[in-house]
Design a protein around this motif. Structure first.
Motif, mmCIF file in Angstrom:
data_model
loop_
_atom_site.group_PDB
_atom_site.id
_atom_site.type_symbol
_atom_site.label_atom_id
_atom_site.label_comp_id
_atom_site.label_asym_id
_atom_site.label_seq_id
_atom_site.Cartn_x
_atom_site.Cartn_y
_atom_site.Cartn_z
ATOM 1 N N GLN A 127 0.713 -1.311 0.350
ATOM 2 C CA GLN A 127 0.031 -0.456 0.116
ATOM 3 C C GLN A 127 0.678 0.942 -0.255
ATOM 4 O OE1 GLN A 127 -3.706 -0.351 -0.458
ATOM 5 N NE2 GLN A 127 -3.570 1.440 -0.426
ATOM 6 N N ALA A 128 2.132 1.198 0.338
ATOM 7 C CA ALA A 128 2.981 2.528 0.964
ATOM 8 C C ALA A 128 3.526 2.876 -0.717
ATOM 9 C CB ALA A 128 4.155 2.041 1.660
ATOM 10 N N LEU A 129 3.471 1.319 -1.483
ATOM 11 C CA LEU A 129 3.630 1.802 -2.587
ATOM 12 C C LEU A 129 2.857 2.155 -3.847
ATOM 13 C CD1 LEU A 129 6.172 -1.761 -3.154
ATOM 14 C CD2 LEU A 129 6.888 0.728 -3.286
ATOM 15 N N ALA A 130 2.077 2.200 -3.738
ATOM 16 C CA ALA A 130 0.630 2.607 -3.938
ATOM 17 C C ALA A 130 1.136 3.981 -3.178
ATOM 18 C CB ALA A 130 -0.801 1.860 -3.494
ATOM 19 N N VAL A 131 0.649 4.712 -2.535
ATOM 20 C CA VAL A 131 1.139 6.064 -2.158
ATOM 21 C C VAL A 131 1.338 6.657 -3.239
ATOM 22 C CG1 VAL A 131 1.098 7.966 -0.337
ATOM 23 C CG2 VAL A 131 -0.137 5.493 -0.434
ATOM 24 N N LEU A 132 3.574 6.328 -2.188
ATOM 25 C CA LEU A 132 4.635 6.266 -3.643
ATOM 26 C C LEU A 132 3.775 7.567 -5.289
ATOM 27 C CD1 LEU A 132 7.254 5.356 -1.922
ATOM 28 C CD2 LEU A 132 6.584 7.638 -1.597
ATOM 29 N N ASP A 133 3.184 5.952 -5.712
ATOM 30 C CA ASP A 133 3.064 6.064 -7.039
ATOM 31 C C ASP A 133 1.984 7.337 -7.354
ATOM 32 O OD1 ASP A 133 4.334 3.441 -7.345
ATOM 33 O OD2 ASP A 133 1.830 2.804 -7.975
ATOM 34 N N GLY A 134 1.625 8.235 -6.940
ATOM 35 C CA GLY A 134 0.934 9.312 -6.227
ATOM 36 C C GLY A 134 2.085 10.089 -6.914
ATOM 37 N N VAL A 135 3.129 10.582 -6.546
ATOM 38 C CA VAL A 135 3.967 11.844 -6.787
ATOM 39 C C VAL A 135 4.168 11.521 -8.376
ATOM 40 C CG1 VAL A 135 6.297 12.187 -5.580
ATOM 41 C CG2 VAL A 135 4.997 10.792 -4.399
ATOM 42 N N ASP A 136 4.395 12.653 -8.287
ATOM 43 C CA ASP A 136 4.745 13.208 -9.715
ATOM 44 C C ASP A 136 6.210 13.049 -10.560
ATOM 45 O OD1 ASP A 136 5.168 15.040 -12.078
ATOM 46 O OD2 ASP A 136 2.894 13.806 -12.783
ATOM 47 N N ARG A 137 6.692 12.641 -11.035
ATOM 48 C CA ARG A 137 7.477 12.557 -11.275
ATOM 49 C C ARG A 137 8.253 13.909 -11.337
ATOM 50 N NH1 ARG A 137 8.983 9.385 -16.881
ATOM 51 N NH2 ARG A 137 7.069 10.895 -17.066
ATOM 52 N N LYS A 138 7.848 14.966 -11.345
ATOM 53 C CA LYS A 138 8.487 16.420 -11.724
ATOM 54 C C LYS A 138 7.790 17.521 -10.513
ATOM 55 C CE LYS A 138 7.620 16.927 -16.506
ATOM 56 N NZ LYS A 138 6.721 18.276 -17.073
ATOM 57 N N SER A 139 7.652 16.329 -9.164
ATOM 58 C CA SER A 139 7.284 17.085 -7.925
ATOM 59 C C SER A 139 8.161 17.565 -7.164
ATOM 60 C CB SER A 139 6.430 16.094 -6.988
ATOM 61 O OG SER A 139 6.607 16.420 -6.095
ATOM 62 N N PRO A 140 8.537 18.346 -6.394
ATOM 63 C CA PRO A 140 9.850 18.823 -5.451
ATOM 64 C C PRO A 140 10.261 17.772 -4.881
ATOM 65 C CG PRO A 140 7.955 19.901 -4.754
ATOM 66 C CD PRO A 140 8.133 19.658 -6.152
ATOM 67 N N PHE A 141 9.404 16.409 -4.221
ATOM 68 C CA PHE A 141 9.204 15.296 -3.538
ATOM 69 C C PHE A 141 9.902 13.965 -4.358
ATOM 70 C CE2 PHE A 141 7.464 18.509 -1.245
ATOM 71 C CZ PHE A 141 7.715 18.952 -0.013
ATOM 72 N N ALA A 142 9.679 14.578 -5.260
ATOM 73 C CA ALA A 142 10.360 13.421 -6.811
ATOM 74 C C ALA A 142 11.170 12.827 -6.416
ATOM 75 C CB ALA A 142 10.074 13.354 -7.517
#
Length: 550
Positions: free
Chosen positions: A314-329
């Motif tokens: 489930q944690a991996l699924a949450v990380l999928d929501g972080v955009d590749r251009k996000s400052p938190f990528a």
């Protein structure tokens, strides 16, 4: 050197693959046993499939699959819409799974029965923030004042006052609770910038004095960028951290309730995830995302809390929501690699880390993550090459990077290169017990300037007297210097504090043997053999074979 002296960059422990399989098998037994009492009630309504759904939900929950657990608990709750026992389980699993509809349905049941957990109140807080409704936020904050989440109330009331155009200072300075006051101080810094009363210098001093986390510095910088105070914003977020580097490009934010509440909740959730109740950390992170769905830092907090709670997929699924251009990528990618490694997918993790480390524009964080995995895989010479890149990066790296570089060289059999790196770590952090312990113990094991090495270990022991590995190192140094009687109480204490440490047990056996206590020596060696790595176990077997009885 043994794994005891090897530095690590991650925290927390997770089961290996074999242990995980055992846990999964046991979880089925536990789930069925725990379900017996509710099952009796469910079985009284035959033909509905509720019992089967309930047992399936409990098993899924025990296996760390909140999405499946939430779906099945939702089925049971549909048939028993007024049952708070089912509702509380549905609520927790729905929060972990991100099933907002079920969260709200279950929360309504719990509130009607007057047994709602404290964090149910975060739903109203997030709703009010997302709607930018200060009156609703005040009302939601007031409901939190009666429980453990009261620490949030002053800051929430402060943001509501600001949104109404009022001065939030009297509200933020009135609290006497230590934790609430710290959060209020951070909120006051942000609101002073938002109101135009602070152009950045006051915020910098306040943040540094309070040693506020990076999240507060970033939030303050975003508000300064919004007010076109670019130099002041960049001054707040200096450093080589990829998140800071990304934000220095000028990412701005308006001081809305969604902004303020999401940052507050994620900040507290991050604090709790590492050392507090995981369900509360999950609830805080979910509420932060509900207030501001674009705040990727909350996704990192949520993924961390889920992984620590045993829900790695489930944690991996949450990380999928972080955009590749996000400052938190970048931190999201590092977290993904760590999760894959934890889940027993070390090969996949290593490949992903390699692709990031060798990509154009790779950061020192990418090199660090790849080097860590190489080291964990026993490929120390390769790891040392990548750690070398890390220590050569700008700005200068901290002592821990030098220690990791030296450790990798040491374990690759390159002591001549390792010693200066480890000495550099000690020079940078003369009061850091881990650095002192590694260098001191490494020198003692090689018989190299044992007197000076022992002084390093004595310093480490004074700083960290309750660390059994350091206690063992110092005891072993005394033994190597011919002071076995002085060593014995230290080694006995270390073995009592960490009985499953094979190296400590073997050291204790060696000292017992040197003092003529043969029976106790053999007992300690047998204990060491139980926990030793295969190659060390063979040595212990040979040692026992050579040691006569009596």
């Amino acid at each position: 050197m043994t794994s005891r002296t090897r530095p690590r960059t991650s925290t927390g422990s997770y089961p290996k693959a074999a242990e995980a399989r055992t846990i999964r098998t046991c979880s089925r037994i536990v789930a069925i046993a725990l379900a017996l009492s509710p099952a009796a009630a469910l079985a009284a309504d035959p033909g509905t499939g509720e019992l089967s759904a309930y047992l399936a939900a409990r098993i899924a929950a025990a296996e760390g699959r909140p999405d499946a657990a939430a779906a099945r608990f939702g089925e049971v709750l549909a048939g028993r819409p007024d049952d708070p026992v089912i509702a509380v389980r549905a609520y927790r699993e729905a929060l972990a799974a991100g099933d907002d509809a079920l969260v709200r349905r279950a929360a309504a049941v719990l509130q009607k029965a007057d047994v709602a957990p404290l964090d149910v109140g975060l739903i109203a807080v997030a709703d009010a923030a997302r709607a930018n409704d200060p009156a609703a936020l005040d009302a939601a904050a007031a409901r939190l004042e009666r429980g453990a989440l009261a620490i949030l109330a002053p800051s929430l009331h402060g943001w509501a006052a600001f949104a109404r155009g009022e001065d939030p200072t009297p509200i933020l300075t009135a609290t006497k609770d230590v934790v609430a006051r710290r959060l209020s101080l951070e909120t006051q810094v942000l609101l002073s910038i938002a109101a135009g009363r602070d152009d950045g210098e006051g915020a910098r001093i306040a943040i540094e004095s309070a040693q506020s986390p990076l999240d507060i510095r970033v939030a303050a910088a975003q508000l300064l960028f919004h007010r076109h105070r670019r130099d002041a914003a960049r001054a707040l977020i200096e450093g080589s951290d990829p998140t800071l580097t990304a934000h220095r490009r000028g990412i701005k934010a308006k001081p809305t309730l969604a902004f303020g509440v999401s940052r507050l909740l994620a900040r507290v959730g991050a604090e709790i995830a590492g050392q507090g109740p995981r369900p509360l950390a999950i609830a805080l992170a979910r509420a932060s995302l509900s207030a501001d769905p674009g705040y990727d830092r909350a996704r990192l907090v949520l993924a961390d809390a889920l992984s620590r709670d045993g829900s790695e997929a489930q944690a991996l699924a949450v990380l999928d929501g972080v955009d590749r251009k996000s400052p938190f990528a970048e931190p999201a990618a590092a977290s993904r690699i760590g999760l894959l490694d934890t889940m027993g997918k070390g090969g996949v993790a290593l490949d992903l880390a390699r692709s990031r480390a060798t990509a154009r524009g790779a950061s020192s964080r990418d090199w660090q993550v790849f080097a860590d995995l190489l080291s964990e895989d026993g490929r120390f010479a390769e790891a040392a090459d990548w750690y070398a890149r890390v220590i050569a990066a700008e700005p200068p790296v901290p002592w821990a990077a030098w220690m990791q570089y030296g450790s990798a060289l040491d374990q690759a059999g390159q002591w001549e290169k390792a010693e200066p790196a480890l000495a550099r770590a000690v020079a940078l952090a003369p009061d850091e017990p881990l650095a002192l312990n590694y260098l001191g113990y490494a020198r003692v094991m090689r018989g190299q300037d044992v007197a000076a090495a022992t002084k390093l270990l004595e310093t480490a022991s004074r700083i960290a007297p309750n660390n059994p590995s350091i206690t063992d190192s110092l005891g072993w140094a005394y033994h190597m210097a011919g002071q076995s009687r002085r060593a014995l109480p230290l080694l006995e204490r270390a073995a009592a504090e960490e009985p499953a440490n094979a190296e400590i047990a073997e050291h204790l056996g060696d000292v017992y043997w040197a003092l003529g206590r043969r029976f106790e020596a053999r007992y300690a060696w047998r204990a060491a053999r139980l926990y030793a790595e295969p190659k060390d176990g063979e040595r212990l077997v040979a040692k026992l074979a050579r040691a006569p009885e009596g």
